[in-house]
Design a protein around this motif. Structure first.
Motif, short mmCIF file in Angstrom:
data_model
loop_
_atom_site.label_atom_id
_atom_site.label_comp_id
_atom_site.label_asym_id
_atom_site.label_seq_id
_atom_site.Cartn_x
_atom_site.Cartn_y
_atom_site.Cartn_z
N VAL A 118 -34.35 -25.00 2.82
CA VAL A 118 -35.62 -25.49 3.34
C VAL A 118 -36.56 -24.31 3.51
CG1 VAL A 118 -36.74 -26.77 5.21
CG2 VAL A 118 -34.34 -27.23 4.64
N ASP A 119 -37.81 -24.48 3.06
CA ASP A 119 -38.83 -23.48 3.38
C ASP A 119 -40.12 -24.20 3.75
OD1 ASP A 119 -40.17 -24.24 1.01
OD2 ASP A 119 -38.96 -22.83 -0.17
N SER A 120 -41.17 -23.45 3.95
CA SER A 120 -42.40 -24.07 4.44
C SER A 120 -43.02 -25.01 3.40
CB SER A 120 -43.41 -22.99 4.82
OG SER A 120 -43.68 -22.20 3.68
N ASN A 121 -42.64 -24.88 2.13
CA ASN A 121 -43.20 -25.74 1.09
C ASN A 121 -42.39 -27.00 0.85
OD1 ASN A 121 -45.31 -23.99 0.54
ND2 ASN A 121 -44.00 -22.74 -0.79
N GLY A 122 -41.23 -27.05 1.44
CA GLY A 122 -40.41 -28.24 1.23
C GLY A 122 -38.93 -27.91 1.23
N SER A 123 -38.15 -28.76 0.52
CA SER A 123 -36.70 -28.59 0.54
C SER A 123 -36.17 -28.66 -0.88
CB SER A 123 -36.04 -29.70 1.36
OG SER A 123 -36.84 -30.06 2.45
N VAL A 124 -34.99 -28.12 -1.06
CA VAL A 124 -34.26 -28.32 -2.32
C VAL A 124 -33.00 -29.11 -1.98
CG1 VAL A 124 -33.05 -27.21 -4.22
CG2 VAL A 124 -35.16 -26.20 -3.33
#
Lengths: 268, 378
Positions: free
Chosen positions: B268-274
């Motif tokens: 998870v990062d600030s742009n979304g998730s994988v």
């Protein structure tokens, strides 16, 4: 087909033809019936006030019977088609029982109920309506006729009311109608064909009834049919009885034509 | 009583209520029972002025029960139905001023088109001249000039539908209810009539609720859609939001073709998730908890098919079958044993054949996390 046609001709057309033929015969009280071709019976029927009254009274009794049957018939038909299941069965049985009972038995039953010491007349006397007599009056005859013939009306109305899309009544209600307006503007017009059929059947059969007016009229109230019976049996005046029969048949035909016209108008 | 009201209100705030529009109708915790069977369960709905809300659901989901309760043909066993501030429980059906278009149209067969439309005006005892001009106006509005003298039986299905609409509009209703308005029409007429109803509803500024089991009808006509399931409103939102961001996996499949992929959140990062799925890793703009089991939704039209060597890291799939539908082609794929569906438009379809290896591309914005469905009926 051919054997059926023969049966129809011999059993249905021939008797009618003989009645029609007899109605033009000559009758003399001392000499009896003699072959002729005269309209004297019809002239007598249409010019003697006695027979005019007879026709009016017969039509009046039949009309009252039909109107009362319709008034009883609509609530019954609505209850039978729309009521809960147990009510349908019970009401249908109540409607069918008079049809399955001998008219003589029913009528003698009524003569007991309507007689001067019977339950209905005593009740009238008790509430101060002693001047209203039931037995041997047109009222008594209409009561008996309604009981005998209203099933025709109810069955016709049940068919007609049952065929109405109930959503049309819901639509009328959501468009602002009161219950009575829904009945008179939506339900009644959509069941007019059933009302016409039931009215024609009730009118014609009660107009042609013999046993009920004979027993409940007690010779004091006569109709076309009781006079036909009396003329054909005790007076042996077959030409007059036949002429009255032809008049009755003519009225029946007029009513059937009226009914067909009403149905066509209603379903146009 | 107070707690019930509070819980109803707290639920209502979770749903988007139009703020700009004045509220015409409100359902507060409405429940309906048939004997021991509960067919509606705590339904809350607020309809703004001039809005068209579609109640969408499979048969038996309670959508017709809702509008029949609003019209007054069904007595709710709980909750309140409030029209312009008045609790309808005490208002008789014929005094509610709610127009209803029935699925079977329920036109009066013994009256002409003009008399059908005039019916509510006659009930209101309007003057003869006033009735005539209003009927003429409505006959024009629904494009039935020249048919006014006919009996309903002499009209086509679409024409009967318009008479039913005109009759309901004649009394200038506070609210218009449409029960499956297009279901009795030929398939090729439905869209046209649906668009016509929508245009009329907007032109007359009528507030309306329609019932349908057809998602295309709901999408094409409604401002907002309430999806019903098992007597509850599962989701209430704009057509776009319902389609793009369905609340549950049931909703996702109910409102359109859906690829649903379950997997585990890898990063998870600030742009979304994988998310790692059986088909491979997929990126989404949604933020999910790392390590959580989630379900991803990708609409078939959001999957692009490209040659395999084009991009490294894309999912690779095998084309199993293609179905040509003219304006679009449905492509059935398998990626690592997972069945997927893509929708290809235009000339691209000519280049896709069964047996081909293709790379799948999807924008992370088009991949959304949906809640795993819990059976709403239980």
């Amino acid at each position: 087909m051919a054997p059926m046609m023969l049966l129809f001709l011999a059993g249905f057309v021939a008797p009618l033809f003989f009645v029609l033929r007899f109605s033009f015969d000559h009758f003399d009280a001392s000499a009896g019936q003699s072959g002729a071709f005269t309209a004297e019976q019809f002239i007598a029927v249409f010019t003697t006030p006695l027979y005019g009254d007879l026709i009016v009274r017969t039509l009046g009794l039949a009309f009252a019977t039909t109107a009362i049957s319709a008034l009883i018939g609509y609530p019954l038909a609505l209850a039978i088609t729309r009521g809960p299941g147990f009510l349908r069965g019970a009401l249908m049985a109540i409607v069918m029982v008079p049809m399955l009972t001998s008219v003589v038995v029913k009528t003698f039953g009524w003569s007991v109920l309507l007689s001067s010491d019977g339950f209905l007349q005593s009740s009238l006397d008790a509430i101060g309506l002693a001047s209203v007599k039931l037995l041997f009056t047109p009222i008594g005859i209409v009561i008996g006729l309604v009981h005998t013939y209203f099933p025709f009306m109810v069955l016709s109305l049940v068919t007609a009311v049952g065929a109405i899309d109930r959503r049309t009544e819901e639509a009328a209600e959501s468009l602002g109608s009161t219950r009575s307006r829904i009945f008179f503007r939506i339900t009644l017009p959509q069941s007019l064909d059933g009302l016409a059929a039931g009215s024609a059947l009730t009118f014609v059969t009660s107009m042609s009834a013999l046993v009920t007016p004979q027993i409940l009229g007690g010779g004091k109230v006569s109709t076309i049919v009781t006079v036909i019976y009396q003329q054909a049996t005790s007076a042996q005046n077959w030409p007059l009885a036949s002429a009255l029969g032809v008049v009755l048949l003519g009225i029946t035909l007029v009513i059937l034509v009226l009914q067909a016209w009403a149905v066509r108008r209603a379903t146009r | 009583m107070i707690t019930a009201l509070q819980s109803a209100q707290s639920k209502r705030t979770a749903m988007p209520v139009p703020t700009a529009r004045e509220t015409v109708l409100e359902l507060r915790g409405v429940s309906v029972d048939y004997g021991s069977l509960r067919v509606l369960q705590d339904v809350n709905l607020s309809v703004g002025s001039g809005e068209l809300i579609a109640l969408l659901g499979p048969s038996g989901s309670g959508k017709t029960t809702i509008i029949r309760s609003i019209a007054g043909f069904i007595q709710p066993s709980g909750g309140e139905i409030v029209l312009r501030g008045n609790d309808l429980a005490a208002v008789a059906i014929n005094r509610r001023n709610i127009g209803m278009v029935f699925q079977s149209y329920a036109l009066f067969p013994h009256l002409s088109v003009a008399e059908n439309i005039a019916y509510p005006l006659r009930v209101q005892k309007k003057g003869r001249a006033q009735i005539r001009s209003r009927v003429d106006e409505l006959v024009d509005l629904v494009q039935l000039s020249g048919h006014a003298h006919k009996r309903p039986s002499g009209l086509s299905g679409g024409q009967q539908q318009r008479v039913a609409l005109a009759r309901a509009l004649a009394m200038d209703p506070e609210l218009l209810l449409l029960d499956e308005p297009l279901s009795n029409l030929d398939a090729n007429l439905r869209r046209e009539v649906g668009e016509e109803i929508r245009r009329l509803q907007q032109r007359t500024g009528t507030t309306a609720i329609m019932v349908t089991h057809d998602r295309q009808e709901a999408f094409g006509m409604a401002d907002r859609i309430a999806v019903l399931r098992g007597g509850r409103i599962e989701q209430l939102d704009t057509p776009d939001a319902i389609y793009r961001r369905p609340a549950t996996s049931f909703m996702a499949s109910f409102v359109g073709d859906a690829n649903l992929l379950s997997g585990k959140v890898l990063a998870v990062d600030s742009n979304g998730s994988v998310v790692t799925t059986d088909a491979g890793p997929i990126r989404t703009n949604d933020i999910a908890a790392a390590g959580a089991e989630v379900t991803l939704l990708v609409r078939p039209e959001d999957i692009q098919l490209t040659p395999v060597d084009d991009k490294i890291g894309a999912l690779v799939a095998t084309v199993n079958e293609t179905f040509y539908y003219g304006s679009s082609t449905v492509v059935q794929l398998t990626a690592n044993g997972v069945s997927l569906q893509a929708l290809v438009t235009g000339s691209l379809a000519d280049r896709v054949h069964s047996g081909d290896q293709v790379a799948l591309q999807m924008a992370s914005a088009d991949v959304v996390v949906v809640a795993n469905d819990v059976d709403a009926a239980s």
